[in-house]
Write a protein that holds these residues in place. Structure first.
Motif, mmCIF file in Angstrom:
data_model
loop_
_atom_site.group_PDB
_atom_site.id
_atom_site.type_symbol
_atom_site.label_atom_id
_atom_site.label_comp_id
_atom_site.label_asym_id
_atom_site.label_seq_id
_atom_site.Cartn_x
_atom_site.Cartn_y
_atom_site.Cartn_z
ATOM 1 N N CYS A 114 0.815 -1.197 0.000
ATOM 2 C CA CYS A 114 0.000 0.000 0.000
ATOM 3 C C CYS A 114 0.864 1.268 0.000
ATOM 4 C CB CYS A 114 -0.928 -0.016 1.206
ATOM 5 S SG CYS A 114 -2.027 1.409 1.304
ATOM 6 N N ARG A 115 1.855 1.314 0.875
ATOM 7 C CA ARG A 115 2.718 2.515 0.971
ATOM 8 C C ARG A 115 3.527 2.716 -0.297
ATOM 9 N NH1 ARG A 115 2.888 0.482 6.078
ATOM 10 N NH2 ARG A 115 4.870 -0.584 5.690
ATOM 11 N N ILE A 116 3.955 1.633 -0.921
ATOM 12 C CA ILE A 116 4.672 1.773 -2.196
ATOM 13 C C ILE A 116 3.747 2.398 -3.227
ATOM 14 C CG2 ILE A 116 5.648 0.487 -4.136
ATOM 15 C CD1 ILE A 116 6.819 -1.448 -1.996
ATOM 16 N N ALA A 117 2.516 1.921 -3.314
ATOM 17 C CA ALA A 117 1.557 2.502 -4.264
ATOM 18 C C ALA A 117 1.299 3.975 -3.935
ATOM 19 C CB ALA A 117 0.253 1.698 -4.256
ATOM 20 N N ALA A 118 1.210 4.298 -2.648
ATOM 21 C CA ALA A 118 0.936 5.686 -2.230
ATOM 22 C C ALA A 118 2.038 6.646 -2.663
ATOM 23 C CB ALA A 118 0.745 5.746 -0.722
#
Length: 144
Positions: free
Chosen positions: A137-141
């Protein structure tokens, strides 16, 4: 010889590069540029950056199954999030309300991943370990 990027933490947020020449280019070693020097000293960060000009946004991204900032539980994790926000607000010389905080629960993560990179939806949904889901999720963010 490897060149090192030197970051000076000061009140005026200056960033100095060790090994940059006057034009902000990578340093030369014995008259010949090396790949190591070019990789270590990128021209866009050589020189000085002052004020509110930053290459990395000042944003805190938290993930958890449920939004702890809304629920305020579990209390030990909520308190840790609050301490982290306070610590960065102090470091960035901002009030806590000025700090850009994203708290993404599983539903928000799924929406974000679908928007940024739909191929990551299945790995996110199939990942049994919540911390790894948070990593996805954080990578996508970072791409928003």
């Amino acid at each position: 010889e490897q060149q090192q990027l030197m970051v000076q933490n000061s009140k005026d947020n200056q960033i100095d590069c060790d090994g940059c020449n006057a034009e902000g280019k990578g340093a030369e070693t014995e008259g010949k540029e090396t790949a190591e020097a070019e990789a270590a000293v990128a021209p866009e960060v050589c020189g000085k950056v002052t004020g509110d000009e930053f290459l990395i946004p000042r944003r805190l991204i938290f993930t958890h199954e449920k939004n702890m900032l809304e629920r305020k539980e579990p209390s030990h994790l909520y308190n840790n999030v609050q301490r982290t926000i306070q610590m960065y607000s102090k470091f960035w010389n901002q009030s806590t309300s000025e700090v850009d905080v994203w708290f993404l629960d599983n539903k928000e993560c799924l929406k974000l991943i679908e928007q940024v990179e739909p191929r990551l939806v299945q790995p996110f949904l199939l990942e049994p370990y919540g911390a790894y889901q948070g990593d996805i999720c954080r990578i996508a963010a970072l791409y928003l």
